[in-house]
Design a protein around this motif. Sequence first.
Motif, PDB file in Angstrom:
ATOM      1  N   MET A  50      -3.722   2.952   2.234  1.00 15.89           N
ATOM      2  CA  MET A  50      -5.155   3.173   2.466  1.00 15.89           C
ATOM      3  C   MET A  50      -6.027   2.310   1.552  1.00 15.89           C
ATOM      4  SD  MET A  50      -5.406   7.283   3.103  1.00 15.89           S
ATOM      5  CE  MET A  50      -7.156   7.178   3.501  1.00 15.89           C
ATOM      6  N   LYS A  51      -5.368   1.513   0.693  1.00 16.40           N
ATOM      7  CA  LYS A  51      -6.065   0.635  -0.247  1.00 16.40           C
ATOM      8  C   LYS A  51      -7.024   1.415  -1.160  1.00 16.40           C
ATOM      9  CE  LYS A  51      -5.720  -3.501   2.636  1.00 16.40           C
ATOM     10  NZ  LYS A  51      -4.384  -3.255   3.015  1.00 16.40           N
ATOM     11  N   ILE A  52      -6.529   2.565  -1.632  1.00 16.14           N
ATOM     12  CA  ILE A  52      -7.277   3.373  -2.590  1.00 16.14           C
ATOM     13  C   ILE A  52      -6.629   3.150  -3.955  1.00 16.14           C
ATOM     14  CG2 ILE A  52      -7.929   5.716  -3.296  1.00 16.14           C
ATOM     15  CD1 ILE A  52      -7.777   6.514  -0.314  1.00 16.14           C
ATOM     16  N   SER A  53      -7.420   2.703  -4.909  1.00 18.83           N
ATOM     17  CA  SER A  53      -6.913   2.373  -6.240  1.00 18.83           C
ATOM     18  C   SER A  53      -6.582   3.645  -7.034  1.00 18.83           C
ATOM     19  CB  SER A  53      -7.958   1.551  -6.987  1.00 18.83           C
ATOM     20  OG  SER A  53      -7.500   1.250  -8.266  1.00 18.83           O
ATOM     21  N   VAL A  54      -5.335   3.701  -7.509  1.00 20.46           N
ATOM     22  CA  VAL A  54      -4.831   4.857  -8.244  1.00 20.46           C
ATOM     23  C   VAL A  54      -4.602   4.472  -9.706  1.00 20.46           C
ATOM     24  CG1 VAL A  54      -2.857   6.422  -8.473  1.00 20.46           C
ATOM     25  CG2 VAL A  54      -3.701   5.821  -6.201  1.00 20.46           C
ATOM     26  N   LEU A  55      -5.103   5.303 -10.622  1.00 15.65           N
ATOM     27  CA  LEU A  55      -4.859   5.084 -12.043  1.00 15.65           C
ATOM     28  C   LEU A  55      -3.554   5.731 -12.474  1.00 15.65           C
ATOM     29  CD1 LEU A  55      -8.456   5.725 -13.449  1.00 15.65           C
ATOM     30  CD2 LEU A  55      -7.347   3.519 -13.031  1.00 15.65           C
ATOM     31  N   SER A  56      -3.307   6.947 -11.959  1.00 15.81           N
ATOM     32  CA  SER A  56      -2.049   7.620 -12.296  1.00 15.81           C
ATOM     33  C   SER A  56      -1.732   8.700 -11.255  1.00 15.81           C
ATOM     34  CB  SER A  56      -2.119   8.258 -13.689  1.00 15.81           C
ATOM     35  OG  SER A  56      -3.029   9.333 -13.693  1.00 15.81           O
ATOM     36  N   ILE A  57      -0.432   8.989 -11.134  1.00 13.01           N
ATOM     37  CA  ILE A  57       0.040  10.044 -10.242  1.00 13.01           C
ATOM     38  C   ILE A  57       1.062  10.870 -11.005  1.00 13.01           C
ATOM     39  CG2 ILE A  57       1.371  10.601  -8.168  1.00 13.01           C
ATOM     40  CD1 ILE A  57       0.278   8.185  -6.809  1.00 13.01           C
ATOM     41  N   LYS A  58       0.884  12.188 -10.983  1.00 16.64           N
ATOM     42  CA  LYS A  58       1.903  13.103 -11.470  1.00 16.64           C
ATOM     43  C   LYS A  58       1.893  14.299 -10.536  1.00 16.64           C
ATOM     44  CE  LYS A  58      -0.906  15.236 -15.103  1.00 16.64           C
ATOM     45  NZ  LYS A  58      -0.990  15.527 -16.528  1.00 16.64           N
ATOM     46  N   LEU A  59       2.872  15.151 -10.655  1.00 22.50           N
ATOM     47  CA  LEU A  59       3.005  16.263  -9.729  1.00 22.50           C
ATOM     48  C   LEU A  59       1.673  16.968  -9.498  1.00 22.50           C
ATOM     49  CD1 LEU A  59       6.363  17.922 -10.807  1.00 22.50           C
ATOM     50  CD2 LEU A  59       5.966  16.285  -8.988  1.00 22.50           C
ATOM     51  N   ARG A 108      10.073  11.936  -5.498  1.00 25.21           N
ATOM     52  CA  ARG A 108       9.949  11.361  -4.145  1.00 25.21           C
ATOM     53  C   ARG A 108       8.583  11.670  -3.543  1.00 25.21           C
ATOM     54  NH1 ARG A 108      14.653  13.946  -1.852  1.00 25.21           N
ATOM     55  NH2 ARG A 108      15.751  13.949  -3.792  1.00 25.21           N
ATOM     56  N   CYS A 109       8.062  12.855  -3.844  1.00 20.79           N
ATOM     57  CA  CYS A 109       6.721  13.217  -3.389  1.00 20.79           C
ATOM     58  C   CYS A 109       5.692  12.269  -4.005  1.00 20.79           C
ATOM     59  CB  CYS A 109       6.382  14.656  -3.783  1.00 20.79           C
ATOM     60  SG  CYS A 109       7.395  15.913  -2.992  1.00 20.79           S
ATOM     61  N   GLU A 110       5.858  11.998  -5.298  1.00 23.10           N
ATOM     62  CA  GLU A 110       4.946  11.080  -5.973  1.00 23.10           C
ATOM     63  C   GLU A 110       5.002   9.700  -5.318  1.00 23.10           C
ATOM     64  OE1 GLU A 110       6.121  11.157 -10.085  1.00 23.10           O
ATOM     65  OE2 GLU A 110       5.115  13.076 -10.452  1.00 23.10           O
ATOM     66  N   MET A 111       6.219   9.240  -4.991  1.00 20.51           N
ATOM     67  CA  MET A 111       6.370   7.923  -4.347  1.00 20.51           C
ATOM     68  C   MET A 111       5.712   7.911  -2.970  1.00 20.51           C
ATOM     69  SD  MET A 111      10.197   6.649  -5.585  1.00 20.51           S
ATOM     70  CE  MET A 111      10.824   6.899  -3.974  1.00 20.51           C
ATOM     71  N   ALA A 112       5.887   8.986  -2.198  1.00 29.27           N
ATOM     72  CA  ALA A 112       5.291   9.061  -0.858  1.00 29.27           C
ATOM     73  C   ALA A 112       3.765   9.028  -0.951  1.00 29.27           C
ATOM     74  CB  ALA A 112       5.757  10.318  -0.143  1.00 29.27           C
ATOM     75  N   VAL A 113       3.224   9.759  -1.910  1.00 28.32           N
ATOM     76  CA  VAL A 113       1.772   9.790  -2.085  1.00 28.32           C
ATOM     77  C   VAL A 113       1.265   8.429  -2.555  1.00 28.32           C
ATOM     78  CG1 VAL A 113      -0.088  10.808  -3.478  1.00 28.32           C
ATOM     79  CG2 VAL A 113       1.626  12.290  -2.410  1.00 28.32           C
ATOM     80  N   ARG A 114       1.989   7.794  -3.481  1.00 34.13           N
ATOM     81  CA  ARG A 114       1.590   6.463  -3.948  1.00 34.13           C
ATOM     82  C   ARG A 114       1.570   5.465  -2.783  1.00 34.13           C
ATOM     83  NH1 ARG A 114       0.533   4.125  -8.440  1.00 34.13           N
ATOM     84  NH2 ARG A 114       1.484   5.650  -9.825  1.00 34.13           N
ATOM     85  N   THR A 115       2.595   5.512  -1.944  1.00 29.92           N
ATOM     86  CA  THR A 115       2.670   4.617  -0.781  1.00 29.92           C
ATOM     87  C   THR A 115       1.477   4.846   0.147  1.00 29.92           C
ATOM     88  OG1 THR A 115       5.084   4.583  -0.909  1.00 29.92           O
ATOM     89  CG2 THR A 115       4.097   3.955   1.199  1.00 29.92           C
ATOM     90  N   LEU A 116       1.129   6.117   0.367  1.00 31.74           N
ATOM     91  CA  LEU A 116      -0.017   6.438   1.223  1.00 31.74           C
ATOM     92  C   LEU A 116      -1.304   5.859   0.648  1.00 31.74           C
ATOM     93  CD1 LEU A 116      -1.314   7.960   3.600  1.00 31.74           C
ATOM     94  CD2 LEU A 116      -1.363   9.976   2.135  1.00 31.74           C
ATOM     95  N   PHE A 117      -1.513   6.019  -0.658  1.00 33.30           N
ATOM     96  CA  PHE A 117      -2.716   5.475  -1.286  1.00 33.30           C
ATOM     97  C   PHE A 117      -2.731   3.954  -1.209  1.00 33.30           C
ATOM     98  CE2 PHE A 117      -3.183   9.702  -3.002  1.00 33.30           C
ATOM     99  CZ  PHE A 117      -4.562   9.855  -3.104  1.00 33.30           C
ATOM    100  N   ASP A 118      -1.570   3.330  -1.386  1.00 32.40           N
ATOM    101  CA  ASP A 118      -1.483   1.873  -1.261  1.00 32.40           C
ATOM    102  C   ASP A 118      -1.852   1.424   0.150  1.00 32.40           C
ATOM    103  OD1 ASP A 118      -0.714   1.692  -3.921  1.00 32.40           O
ATOM    104  OD2 ASP A 118       1.425   1.379  -3.481  1.00 32.40           O
TER     105      ASP A 118
END
Length: 186
Positions: free
Chosen positions: A24-33, A12-22
């Motif tokens: 802010m329109k910051i391109s993410v290659l990968s997210i892990k703990l 859920r933390c990963e999802m919250a962080v991904r949503t925040l980056f989305d």
Amino acid sequence: MKIYIKNMVCSRCEMAVRTLFDEMKISVLSIKLGEVELSKTLENLEKKQLSEKLKSLGFELLDDKISKTIERIKNRIIDLVHHQNEQLKINLSSYLSEDLNQDYSALSNLFSETEGITIEHYFIAQKIERVKELLIYNELSLSEIAFQLNYSSVAHLSNQFKKTTGITPTQFKQLKEKKRKQIDDL
């Protein structure tokens, strides 16, 4: 570019962080703990805004090398205990040393100095938290939990549980069931 984030402990933390980056329109290659790999380096203003938004969600952007290393150790242990049960049979020192590409004694000394406990005690604390979780779910017997978390025996698990929490796994389970009944009476 990799950035490190404190307090990311679950999917859920990963999802919250991904949503925040989305957002802010910051391109993410990968997210892990605890780690986010970006496609580009952040500007200072972006980094400041990201840091503020992460804080509002209960996370923290890590800047110094020591904090990053400590958080990486914690996240690897959390991931190992809570998400990779089949991997628990490995040697923890080898796992961390290989995964973080650093000498285990250096990691251990750094962790102990910074956190005030050993990596082994942190690992045990995480295992006990996982035992509590599994006891509450009530899907596995204590023997199955001991096997899943790579304890040599139920007695070993029970002794470690009591040493850490002050009560036995059976007493813990009874307390949780009693609280559950009280909630159900409402």
